[in-house]
Scaffold this motif. Structure first.
Motif, PDB file in Angstrom:
ATOM      1  N   ALA A 193     101.569 -19.565-177.681  1.00  0.00           N
ATOM      2  CA  ALA A 193     101.986 -19.516-178.968  1.00  0.00           C
ATOM      3  C   ALA A 193     102.577 -20.373-179.877  1.00  0.00           C
ATOM      4  CB  ALA A 193     103.573 -18.965-178.295  1.00  0.00           C
ATOM      5  N   GLY A 194     101.600 -21.472-179.672  1.00  0.00           N
ATOM      6  CA  GLY A 194     102.177 -22.751-180.635  1.00  0.00           C
ATOM      7  C   GLY A 194     100.550 -22.767-181.217  1.00  0.00           C
ATOM      8  N   VAL A 195      99.998 -22.330-181.040  1.00  0.00           N
ATOM      9  CA  VAL A 195      98.539 -22.180-182.006  1.00  0.00           C
ATOM     10  C   VAL A 195      98.834 -20.873-182.807  1.00  0.00           C
ATOM     11  CG1 VAL A 195      96.275 -21.860-182.500  1.00  0.00           C
ATOM     12  CG2 VAL A 195      96.625 -23.141-180.522  1.00  0.00           C
ATOM     13  N   ASP A 196      99.187 -20.009-182.382  1.00  0.00           N
ATOM     14  CA  ASP A 196      99.280 -18.899-183.460  1.00  0.00           C
ATOM     15  C   ASP A 196     100.611 -19.135-184.113  1.00  0.00           C
ATOM     16  OD1 ASP A 196      97.456 -18.227-181.596  1.00  0.00           O
ATOM     17  OD2 ASP A 196      99.223 -16.209-180.159  1.00  0.00           O
ATOM     18  N   THR A 197     102.203 -20.020-184.123  1.00  0.00           N
ATOM     19  CA  THR A 197     102.006 -19.873-185.107  1.00  0.00           C
ATOM     20  C   THR A 197     102.102 -21.162-186.044  1.00  0.00           C
ATOM     21  OG1 THR A 197     103.880 -21.653-183.423  1.00  0.00           O
ATOM     22  CG2 THR A 197     104.593 -19.566-183.393  1.00  0.00           C
ATOM     23  N   GLY A 198     101.259 -22.255-185.836  1.00  0.00           N
ATOM     24  CA  GLY A 198     101.195 -23.671-186.500  1.00  0.00           C
ATOM     25  C   GLY A 198     101.571 -24.700-186.080  1.00  0.00           C
ATOM     26  N   ALA A 199     102.052 -24.192-184.748  1.00  0.00           N
ATOM     27  CA  ALA A 199     102.798 -25.467-184.394  1.00  0.00           C
ATOM     28  C   ALA A 199     102.132 -25.832-183.385  1.00  0.00           C
ATOM     29  CB  ALA A 199     104.021 -25.450-183.940  1.00  0.00           C
ATOM     30  N   PHE A 200     100.971 -25.904-183.025  1.00  0.00           N
ATOM     31  CA  PHE A 200     100.390 -27.032-182.342  1.00  0.00           C
ATOM     32  C   PHE A 200      98.778 -26.567-182.812  1.00  0.00           C
ATOM     33  CE2 PHE A 200     103.128 -26.385-178.173  1.00  0.00           C
ATOM     34  CZ  PHE A 200     104.163 -27.104-178.474  1.00  0.00           C
ATOM     35  N   ALA A 201      97.983 -27.428-182.673  1.00  0.00           N
ATOM     36  CA  ALA A 201      96.685 -27.614-182.473  1.00  0.00           C
ATOM     37  C   ALA A 201      96.158 -27.674-180.971  1.00  0.00           C
ATOM     38  CB  ALA A 201      96.055 -29.033-183.512  1.00  0.00           C
ATOM     39  N   ALA A 202      95.591 -26.756-181.202  1.00  0.00           N
ATOM     40  CA  ALA A 202      94.313 -26.558-179.797  1.00  0.00           C
ATOM     41  C   ALA A 202      93.210 -25.970-179.553  1.00  0.00           C
ATOM     42  CB  ALA A 202      95.616 -26.374-178.804  1.00  0.00           C
ATOM     43  N   ALA A 203      91.936 -26.444-179.273  1.00  0.00           N
ATOM     44  CA  ALA A 203      91.123 -25.243-180.249  1.00  0.00           C
ATOM     45  C   ALA A 203      90.926 -24.590-179.262  1.00  0.00           C
ATOM     46  CB  ALA A 203      89.666 -26.161-180.217  1.00  0.00           C
ATOM     47  N   ASP A 204      91.044 -25.089-177.626  1.00  0.00           N
ATOM     48  CA  ASP A 204      91.277 -23.830-176.166  1.00  0.00           C
ATOM     49  C   ASP A 204      91.942 -24.029-175.691  1.00  0.00           C
ATOM     50  OD1 ASP A 204      90.620 -23.197-173.528  1.00  0.00           O
ATOM     51  OD2 ASP A 204      88.668 -24.438-173.114  1.00  0.00           O
ATOM     52  N   PRO A 205      93.304 -22.981-175.689  1.00  0.00           N
ATOM     53  CA  PRO A 205      94.490 -23.448-175.262  1.00  0.00           C
ATOM     54  C   PRO A 205      94.045 -23.186-173.862  1.00  0.00           C
ATOM     55  CG  PRO A 205      94.563 -21.290-176.747  1.00  0.00           C
ATOM     56  CD  PRO A 205      93.201 -22.461-177.130  1.00  0.00           C
ATOM     57  N   ASP A 206      93.775 -22.591-172.980  1.00  0.00           N
ATOM     58  CA  ASP A 206      93.686 -22.755-171.514  1.00  0.00           C
ATOM     59  C   ASP A 206      93.874 -24.085-171.043  1.00  0.00           C
ATOM     60  OD1 ASP A 206      94.318 -19.909-170.963  1.00  0.00           O
ATOM     61  OD2 ASP A 206      91.979 -20.050-171.481  1.00  0.00           O
ATOM     62  N   ARG A 207      92.514 -24.779-171.886  1.00  0.00           N
ATOM     63  CA  ARG A 207      92.207 -25.972-171.430  1.00  0.00           C
ATOM     64  C   ARG A 207      92.658 -27.328-172.380  1.00  0.00           C
ATOM     65  NH1 ARG A 207      86.938 -29.645-174.104  1.00  0.00           N
ATOM     66  NH2 ARG A 207      86.975 -31.055-172.319  1.00  0.00           N
ATOM     67  N   THR A 208      93.390 -26.768-173.060  1.00  0.00           N
ATOM     68  CA  THR A 208      94.655 -28.300-173.097  1.00  0.00           C
ATOM     69  C   THR A 208      96.169 -27.571-171.598  1.00  0.00           C
ATOM     70  OG1 THR A 208      93.901 -27.869-175.191  1.00  0.00           O
ATOM     71  CG2 THR A 208      96.222 -28.162-174.790  1.00  0.00           C
ATOM     72  N   ALA A 209      96.402 -26.450-172.138  1.00  0.00           N
ATOM     73  CA  ALA A 209      97.522 -26.120-170.287  1.00  0.00           C
ATOM     74  C   ALA A 209      97.403 -27.174-169.544  1.00  0.00           C
ATOM     75  CB  ALA A 209      97.205 -24.940-170.405  1.00  0.00           C
ATOM     76  N   ARG A 210      96.032 -26.925-169.720  1.00  0.00           N
ATOM     77  CA  ARG A 210      95.377 -27.613-167.882  1.00  0.00           C
ATOM     78  C   ARG A 210      95.812 -29.261-167.924  1.00  0.00           C
ATOM     79  NH1 ARG A 210      92.924 -26.205-162.653  1.00  0.00           N
ATOM     80  NH2 ARG A 210      92.493 -24.808-164.674  1.00  0.00           N
ATOM     81  N   ALA A 211      95.262 -29.806-169.321  1.00  0.00           N
ATOM     82  CA  ALA A 211      95.246 -31.245-169.540  1.00  0.00           C
ATOM     83  C   ALA A 211      96.737 -31.738-169.555  1.00  0.00           C
ATOM     84  CB  ALA A 211      94.851 -31.119-171.055  1.00  0.00           C
ATOM     85  N   VAL A 212      97.793 -30.639-170.079  1.00  0.00           N
ATOM     86  CA  VAL A 212      99.224 -30.903-170.281  1.00  0.00           C
ATOM     87  C   VAL A 212      99.968 -31.268-168.757  1.00  0.00           C
ATOM     88  CG1 VAL A 212     101.425 -29.864-170.933  1.00  0.00           C
ATOM     89  CG2 VAL A 212      99.440 -30.057-172.440  1.00  0.00           C
TER      90      VAL A 212
END
Length: 197
Positions: free
Chosen positions: A139-158
């Motif tokens: 959702a953050g990527v879709d709204t332009g708030a977050f930069a994450a090439a791979d949201p699944d991988r980023t979520a795991r890292a978070v």
């Protein structure tokens, strides 16, 4: 739990199992103890849960699902901006884990043992939590708030980066002075790292 005339359901068995585990601990609690608490034969319990291991796994899953359900509403709340949703979700996870460890330490210790036995239930729980985080990151990527090439991988890292504040192996540290400040600093760092440039 006092015997009642209510029909025997899986949910009633799990409630009784939780009470038996609280009283006796995982090493001493038996299916016979659960049946006795319900006022039924142990065979009646086995009709719902084929083995003691299946019963222990079900009670572990139920315990973990309570946290997942509590967090799912935050992950799904599209009325909140992703940054606030992520911060609220991480805070709710930390609060839930602290509450479980602090409010009922005997049961928490029991569940630590059960979670060690039930890798499947724990893995599913972690997978669900990471999927909730991925929804927020996406959702953050879709709204332009977050930069994450791979949201699944980023979520795991978070999820992994915040482990000190939700992994039960760190439960003793959750009551130390300054832990809230440490938590806030880590979340701020995560949000800065995710922010679109």
């Amino acid at each position: 739990m006092a015997p009642t005339s209510e029909p025997l359901t899986a949910e009633r068995i799990l409630e009784a199992t939780e009470e038996v585990l609280r009283r006796h601990g995982p090493a001493k609690a038996t299916v016979v103890d659960v049946a006795r608490a319900l006022g039924v034969s142990h065979g009646s319990v086995y009709r719902h849960f084929r083995t003691k291991a299946a019963l222990r796994e079900a009670v572990t899953k139920r315990w973990l699902d309570r946290t997942s359900e509590e967090l799912s509403g935050i992950a799904a709340d599209e009325d909140r901006v992703p940054e606030a949703r992520l911060r609220d979700w991480l805070e709710a996870l930390f609060r839930a884990k602290r509450r479980k460890a602090g409010d009922d330490p005997e049961l928490f210790a029991t569940y630590m043992v059960l979670a060690g036995e039930n890798g499947t239930a724990v893995a599913e729980h972690i997978g669900d939590l990471i999927a909730q985080l991925a929804r927020i990151v996406r959702a953050g990527v879709d709204t332009g708030a977050f930069a994450a090439a791979d949201p699944d991988r980023t979520a795991r890292a978070v999820f992994q980066a915040g482990g000190r504040f939700h992994d039960p192996c760190h439960a003793r540290a959750w009551e130390k002075p300054g832990v809230e400040d440490d938590f806030a600093a880590v979340v701020d760092l995560m949000l800065r790292g995710l922010a679109a440039r």
